[in-house]
Design a protein around this motif. Structure first.
Motif, PDB file in Angstrom:
ATOM      1  N   GLU A 143       0.741  -1.246   0.117  1.00  0.00           N
ATOM      2  CA  GLU A 143      -0.078   0.093  -0.018  1.00  0.00           C
ATOM      3  C   GLU A 143       0.959   1.205  -0.193  1.00  0.00           C
ATOM      4  N   GLY A 144       2.091   0.977   0.022  1.00  0.00           N
ATOM      5  CA  GLY A 144       2.993   2.196  -0.184  1.00  0.00           C
ATOM      6  C   GLY A 144       2.905   2.689  -1.569  1.00  0.00           C
ATOM      7  N   ASP A 145       2.506   1.793  -2.536  1.00  0.00           N
ATOM      8  CA  ASP A 145       2.489   2.028  -3.751  1.00  0.00           C
ATOM      9  C   ASP A 145       1.031   1.883  -4.595  1.00  0.00           C
ATOM     10  N   PHE A 146       0.159   1.221  -3.923  1.00  0.00           N
ATOM     11  CA  PHE A 146      -1.065   0.824  -4.310  1.00  0.00           C
ATOM     12  C   PHE A 146      -2.241   1.484  -3.498  1.00  0.00           C
ATOM     13  N   ALA A 147      -3.127   2.192  -4.279  1.00  0.00           N
ATOM     14  CA  ALA A 147      -4.112   3.039  -3.631  1.00  0.00           C
ATOM     15  C   ALA A 147      -5.276   2.396  -4.219  1.00  0.00           C
ATOM     16  N   GLY A 156       1.730   3.041  -8.038  1.00  0.00           N
ATOM     17  CA  GLY A 156       2.930   3.921  -8.261  1.00  0.00           C
ATOM     18  C   GLY A 156       4.071   3.027  -8.830  1.00  0.00           C
ATOM     19  N   HIS A 157       5.030   3.704  -9.394  1.00  0.00           N
ATOM     20  CA  HIS A 157       6.144   2.919  -9.681  1.00  0.00           C
ATOM     21  C   HIS A 157       7.296   4.211 -10.088  1.00  0.00           C
ATOM     22  N   GLY A 158       8.467   3.639 -10.148  1.00  0.00           N
ATOM     23  CA  GLY A 158       9.724   4.520 -10.244  1.00  0.00           C
ATOM     24  C   GLY A 158      10.773   4.789  -9.362  1.00  0.00           C
ATOM     25  N   TYR A 159      10.317   4.203  -8.123  1.00  0.00           N
ATOM     26  CA  TYR A 159      11.417   4.127  -6.979  1.00  0.00           C
ATOM     27  C   TYR A 159      11.468   2.630  -6.068  1.00  0.00           C
ATOM     28  N   ARG A 160      10.148   2.214  -6.014  1.00  0.00           N
ATOM     29  CA  ARG A 160      10.008   0.918  -4.972  1.00  0.00           C
ATOM     30  C   ARG A 160       9.397  -0.131  -5.691  1.00  0.00           C
ATOM     31  N   THR A 161       8.091   0.262  -6.322  1.00  0.00           N
ATOM     32  CA  THR A 161       7.517  -0.908  -6.835  1.00  0.00           C
ATOM     33  C   THR A 161       7.451  -0.988  -8.327  1.00  0.00           C
ATOM     34  N   SER A 162       7.994  -2.162  -8.793  1.00  0.00           N
ATOM     35  CA  SER A 162       8.056  -2.551 -10.191  1.00  0.00           C
ATOM     36  C   SER A 162       6.650  -2.488 -11.063  1.00  0.00           C
TER      37      SER A 162
END
Length: 309
Positions: A143-147, A156-162
């Motif tokens: 959930e850091g990158d999934f809303a 989200g992608h670009g730093y932590r999630t592929s």
């Protein structure tokens, strides 16, 4: 509590906002520290007051419980100082769980603790460990990158999630997953650049400069009525909030964002998370949501093993 909805009158003339009680998983900051730097906000030279961090975390839990939400506790593990940021451990949608695969070696072992909790308790919220608990192939920080919204999952992608993890979540949940590219290392996770205010009605707030031009266009097209956070809001971690449809649990300091939210009828609950911010996280980072299948819960974890206390 699952499926229940309580109507609460808004503070403005806008339509009434609705609260659906939520189920959260959180981990006490018993071992919280900043002993390494894996994001631009972390500085190992700055000492951490662990007692103060615990008090701040406890205030977030208390605020959720006052609003009628359930909070289960994940047992902290010595040597894993970032476990307090439980949002990064798994993504649960309709009882289906995609576990995290952390991008950095410092946090990799946290996945084991989340796996154990979901294997043990997943069946109680509609997940069936063998069939609905998915081991990740691609790197994702949950959930850091999934809303999660009612109609779509923003990823989200670009730093932590592929980006490959986006397809894994789509296959597991059957939801549309829309990728958003993050371009500012200060906003290394989606949850510090974009916030879900009301999952059920797809209301969001976001900070446009955190995203690529193409992703800004996607957000503007899909969410024309979104709340726009300014620089001061974003740098105060104002978007690292949790919304339940009526209340917005948010860190202190995002003055413009709070004004905008209150103007739209949200009840803002400001929380001091200044000590936790030393690790690069605030309210949302500490909060993993357990989104059950739409059926009443008939049992809960045994006392002392995940239930509220």
């Amino acid at each position: 509590m699952d499926g229940m909805t309580t109507t609460v009158a808004a503070t403005t003339g806008r339509s009434q906002r609705r609260v659906r009680p939520r189920h959260f998983l959180m981990c006490p900051p018993t071992h919280f520290d900043v002993s390494y730097a894996i994001n631009p906000w972390m500085d190992p030279a700055v000492p951490v007051d662990r007692d103060r961090a615990y008090a701040q975390w406890s205030a977030v839990v208390a605020a959720y419980e006052r609003a009628g939400h359930r909070v289960d506790r994940l047992e902290p593990v010595p040597g894993l100082p970032d476990m307090v940021f439980a949002a990064n451990g798994a993504t649960v949608v309709d009882g289906r769980t995609l576990l995290a695969r952390f991008a950095t070696p410092q946090r990799a072992a946290e996945a084991d603790a989340h796996r154990a909790w979901h294997q043990r308790f997943g069946v109680l919220y509609g997940g069936l460990a063998g069939a609905r608990l998915a081991e990740p192939v691609a790197v994702n920080e949950a959930e850091g990158d999934f809303a999660v919204l009612s109609s779509v999952v923003l990823a989200g992608h670009g730093y932590r999630t592929s980006p490959d993890a986006h397809a894994e979540l789509a296959a597991l949940t059957g939801r549309e997953v829309v990728g958003l590219e993050l371009v500012d290392p200060r906003f290394y996770h989606l949850d510090v650049a974009l916030a879900v205010l009301d999952e059920d009605t797809d209301q969001v707030a976001y900070h446009p400069p955190a995203f690529s031009a193409a992703s800004q266009r996607v957000l503007a097209q899909r969410f024309p009525d979104a709340v726009i956070a300014d620089d001061a809001d974003a740098y105060a971690f104002g978007l690292n909030l949790v919304g339940d449809g009526r209340h917005v649990f948010m860190p202190t300091g995002a003055v413009h964002l709070r004004t905008e939210l209150e103007a739209r009828g949200y009840a803002c609950v400001e929380l001091d998370t200044s000590e936790l911010l030393l690790g690069g996280g605030s309210v949302k980072c500490c909060t993993q949501e357990i989104r059950s299948l739409p059926a009443p819960r008939t049992a809960g974890p045994a006392a002392g093993e995940g239930e509220p206390r």
